[in-house]
Design a protein around this motif. Structure first.
Motif, mmCIF file in Angstrom:
data_model
loop_
_atom_site.group_PDB
_atom_site.id
_atom_site.type_symbol
_atom_site.label_atom_id
_atom_site.label_comp_id
_atom_site.label_asym_id
_atom_site.label_seq_id
_atom_site.Cartn_x
_atom_site.Cartn_y
_atom_site.Cartn_z
ATOM 1 N N ILE A 162 0.848 -1.203 0.000
ATOM 2 C CA ILE A 162 0.000 0.000 0.000
ATOM 3 C C ILE A 162 0.885 1.255 0.000
ATOM 4 C CG2 ILE A 162 -1.683 1.306 1.388
ATOM 5 C CD1 ILE A 162 -2.885 -1.352 2.256
ATOM 6 N N PHE A 163 2.077 1.115 0.587
ATOM 7 C CA PHE A 163 3.056 2.190 0.664
ATOM 8 C C PHE A 163 3.311 2.832 -0.709
ATOM 9 C CE2 PHE A 163 7.590 3.043 -0.019
ATOM 10 C CZ PHE A 163 7.891 3.948 0.963
ATOM 11 N N TYR A 164 3.361 1.989 -1.795
ATOM 12 C CA TYR A 164 3.706 2.490 -3.121
ATOM 13 C C TYR A 164 2.629 3.406 -3.718
ATOM 14 C CZ TYR A 164 7.122 -1.198 -2.685
ATOM 15 O OH TYR A 164 8.139 -1.995 -2.219
ATOM 16 N N TYR A 165 1.450 3.442 -3.107
ATOM 17 C CA TYR A 165 0.398 4.359 -3.554
ATOM 18 C C TYR A 165 0.152 5.447 -2.510
ATOM 19 C CZ TYR A 165 -0.810 1.369 -7.471
ATOM 20 O OH TYR A 165 -0.771 0.676 -8.641
ATOM 21 N N HIS A 166 0.273 5.058 -1.230
ATOM 22 C CA HIS A 166 -0.039 5.987 -0.136
ATOM 23 C C HIS A 166 0.980 7.135 -0.070
ATOM 24 C CE1 HIS A 166 -1.089 7.357 3.887
ATOM 25 N NE2 HIS A 166 0.166 7.187 4.260
ATOM 26 N N VAL A 167 2.267 6.805 -0.085
ATOM 27 C CA VAL A 167 3.297 7.851 0.073
ATOM 28 C C VAL A 167 3.354 8.767 -1.167
ATOM 29 C CG1 VAL A 167 5.725 8.322 0.587
ATOM 30 C CG2 VAL A 167 4.567 6.436 1.709
ATOM 31 N N ASN A 181 12.474 8.246 7.901
ATOM 32 C CA ASN A 181 13.665 7.477 7.498
ATOM 33 C C ASN A 181 13.326 6.292 6.598
ATOM 34 O OD1 ASN A 181 15.000 9.111 9.217
ATOM 35 N ND2 ASN A 181 15.068 7.648 10.901
ATOM 36 N N VAL A 182 12.040 5.980 6.469
ATOM 37 C CA VAL A 182 11.640 4.781 5.709
ATOM 38 C C VAL A 182 12.112 4.877 4.259
ATOM 39 C CG1 VAL A 182 9.658 3.466 4.850
ATOM 40 C CG2 VAL A 182 9.665 4.290 7.184
ATOM 41 N N ILE A 183 11.933 6.048 3.650
ATOM 42 C CA ILE A 183 12.238 6.189 2.215
ATOM 43 C C ILE A 183 13.743 6.023 1.931
ATOM 44 C CG2 ILE A 183 12.078 7.737 0.212
ATOM 45 C CD1 ILE A 183 9.458 8.784 1.577
ATOM 46 N N PRO A 184 14.645 6.704 2.666
ATOM 47 C CA PRO A 184 16.076 6.494 2.359
ATOM 48 C C PRO A 184 16.555 5.067 2.627
ATOM 49 C CG PRO A 184 15.768 8.411 3.781
ATOM 50 C CD PRO A 184 14.462 7.722 3.704
ATOM 51 N N THR A 185 15.847 4.330 3.473
ATOM 52 C CA THR A 185 16.316 2.980 3.821
ATOM 53 C C THR A 185 15.569 1.876 3.069
ATOM 54 O OG1 THR A 185 14.828 2.983 5.705
ATOM 55 C CG2 THR A 185 17.101 3.621 6.145
ATOM 56 N N LEU A 186 14.889 2.246 1.974
ATOM 57 C CA LEU A 186 14.155 1.224 1.197
ATOM 58 C C LEU A 186 15.135 0.201 0.625
ATOM 59 C CD1 LEU A 186 11.484 3.176 -0.880
ATOM 60 C CD2 LEU A 186 11.071 1.509 0.913
ATOM 61 N N GLY A 187 14.760 -1.068 0.720
ATOM 62 C CA GLY A 187 15.632 -2.142 0.251
ATOM 63 C C GLY A 187 15.668 -2.240 -1.260
ATOM 64 N N PRO A 188 16.557 -3.093 -1.797
ATOM 65 C CA PRO A 188 16.623 -3.269 -3.257
ATOM 66 C C PRO A 188 15.303 -3.826 -3.790
ATOM 67 C CG PRO A 188 18.079 -4.812 -2.111
ATOM 68 C CD PRO A 188 17.523 -3.909 -1.077
ATOM 69 N N PRO A 203 9.613 0.807 -7.735
ATOM 70 C CA PRO A 203 8.160 1.044 -7.763
ATOM 71 C C PRO A 203 7.758 2.301 -7.018
ATOM 72 C CG PRO A 203 8.677 -0.892 -6.445
ATOM 73 C CD PRO A 203 9.928 -0.480 -7.135
ATOM 74 N N PHE A 204 8.498 2.628 -5.960
ATOM 75 C CA PHE A 204 8.180 3.833 -5.197
ATOM 76 C C PHE A 204 8.380 5.087 -6.056
ATOM 77 C CE2 PHE A 204 9.876 7.264 -2.446
ATOM 78 C CZ PHE A 204 8.692 7.595 -1.823
ATOM 79 N N LEU A 205 9.554 5.153 -6.740
ATOM 80 C CA LEU A 205 9.841 6.318 -7.593
ATOM 81 C C LEU A 205 8.849 6.387 -8.760
ATOM 82 C CD1 LEU A 205 13.746 6.273 -7.600
ATOM 83 C CD2 LEU A 205 12.247 7.839 -6.383
ATOM 84 N N LEU A 206 8.517 5.213 -9.307
ATOM 85 C CA LEU A 206 7.560 5.178 -10.422
ATOM 86 C C LEU A 206 6.169 5.632 -9.949
ATOM 87 C CD1 LEU A 206 8.060 4.363 -13.352
ATOM 88 C CD2 LEU A 206 6.789 2.295 -12.884
ATOM 89 N N GLY A 207 5.829 5.283 -8.713
ATOM 90 C CA GLY A 207 4.560 5.736 -8.121
ATOM 91 C C GLY A 207 4.518 7.256 -8.071
ATOM 92 N N ILE A 208 5.635 7.868 -7.673
ATOM 93 C CA ILE A 208 5.688 9.333 -7.614
ATOM 94 C C ILE A 208 5.546 9.923 -9.027
ATOM 95 C CG2 ILE A 208 7.153 11.325 -7.048
ATOM 96 C CD1 ILE A 208 8.347 9.696 -4.788
ATOM 97 N N VAL A 209 6.263 9.323 -9.998
ATOM 98 C CA VAL A 209 6.191 9.814 -11.385
ATOM 99 C C VAL A 209 4.749 9.723 -11.893
ATOM 100 C CG1 VAL A 209 6.898 9.317 -13.769
ATOM 101 C CG2 VAL A 209 8.593 9.292 -11.939
#
Lengths: 135, 224
Positions: B39-44, B169-176, B181-187
């Motif tokens: 859900i994080f990939y849409y919520h944030v 701190n969650v975003i800078p520590t995202l795993g490989p 998907p997170f950046l693509l969600g923002i785009v």
């Protein structure tokens, strides 16, 4: 006299048996879990898993097959919990995605309808103004 | 304008319906949060784009207060509506995540409460624009500036107060595998934001044109 001697021999045998059984029973826990204080949890110094790992280590040293059985039971329980969690969480994730896209789609649809209505209203008004100007 | 809007919509749809779900599906499962973390990939991204919309509304509001040019007002109005839309996404997906992660839909912690407050400021903004009558533009511009001042409070709430909401701190520590998907969600959400902003601005200019035509028709005695 002979009977008395036989009775005493039987009694002696029973006492020897009881003593050896008692000492054997006393030895098993001492051999297996001799240092149970090792399992104490030092909250400030270690993770919660650390005392559990020491306990498992002792259990393996005591009876490897029993330790394997306990690990297997725990593994099954975790698997069951995770499957339940996955099934429940999956429906929530789909609901969240559905709501996100529905909100965006409804907003885009609302905009399109409003734009269409506006265009029609403007066209109708402009036609009336032009007709009035001509006449 | 129409072509740009169409291109933006096609791009946003391609990213949102093809690339993003694929990457989200492939992303590794987070420890403990399990599939719920997706859900994080849409919520944030919705929250980030909501902040962008607040800044656009606030800056355009300041621009309108200084210059009184209608284009600033149209931009502010369009962005203000988008704050409500992206805020609604954030405020519905967040509690769904919370229900699984925390066991409750809502907690009154600083991040959640300040986010709700920000959203309510922009609901008030939309109501003022709709029913405020003459002078609503200036009043709503002031509200947008007030809303913009609330953004740092929402963002740093997790640092100032002890909150149940995860920290920044969650975003800078995202795993490989989780960063893409997170950046693509923002785009994707930014593309949607630009497309919807342009469409709403077009509707606003249509409304302005309708008013002008209405005045012409009234002068000619065609309407009251």
């Amino acid at each position: 006299m002979r009977d008395w001697w036989n009775d005493m021999r039987a009694l002696l045998a029973v006492v020897v048996l009881l003593l050896s059984a008692g000492s054997a029973a006393a030895q098993v826990p001492a051999k297996c879990f001799a240092n149970s204080e090792r399992w104490a949890y030092a909250r400030d110094k270690e993770t919660l898993a650390a005392p559990g790992e020491r306990f498992l280590e002792d259990m393996r040293a005591c009876d490897p097959s029993f330790a394997a059985a306990v690990v297997e039971a725990v593994r099954y329980q975790i698997h069951k919990d995770e499957v339940d969690k996955f099934t429940r969480a999956k429906s929530y994730v789909f609901a969240a995605y559905g709501i996100a896209w529905a909100v965006l789609a409804l907003s885009a649809l609302g905009l399109w309808l409003r734009q269409r209505r506006l265009t029609a209203e403007i066209a109708a008004l402009e036609a009336r103004v032009r007709a009035a100007e001509k006449s | 304008m129409k072509t740009i809007l169409l291109v933006l919509c096609v791009l946003a749809a391609a990213v949102g319906f093809v690339a993003l779900p694929f990457l989200v599906f492939r992303a590794p499962l987070a420890y403990e949060l399990f599939v719920n973390q997706k859900i994080f990939y849409y919520h944030v991204p919705a929250s980030i784009v909501m902040f962008v919309a607040v800044f656009v509304a606030g800056i355009a509001g300041v621009g309108y207060l200084i210059t009184r040019k209608p284009t600033w007002d149209d931009t502010a109005a369009a962005a203000g509506d988008l704050v409500v839309i992206f805020g609604a996404i954030m405020l519905t997906t967040g509690p769904i995540w919370g229900k699984i992660a925390w066991g409750v839909w809502w907690v009154w912690d600083a991040r959640l409460t300040s986010s709700l407050l920000l959203w309510m400021i922009f609901v008030a903004y939309a109501l003022v624009r709709r029913y405020g009558g003459p002078g609503a533009s200036r009043l709503s511009a002031g509200l947008a500036v007030f809303g913009m001042a609330d953004v740092p409070l929402v963002y740093f709430a997790v640092n100032f107060w002890k909150t149940q909401h995860p920290t920044n701190n969650v975003i800078p520590t995202l795993g490989p595998g989780m960063r893409e998907p997170f950046l693509l969600g923002i785009v994707c959400y930014l593309l949607l934001f630009i497309a919807l902003l342009a469409a709403r601005k077009a509707v606003r200019s249509g409304e302005r044109r309708l008013h002008e035509t209405h005045d012409l028709a009234a002068d000619a005695g065609l309407v009251e």
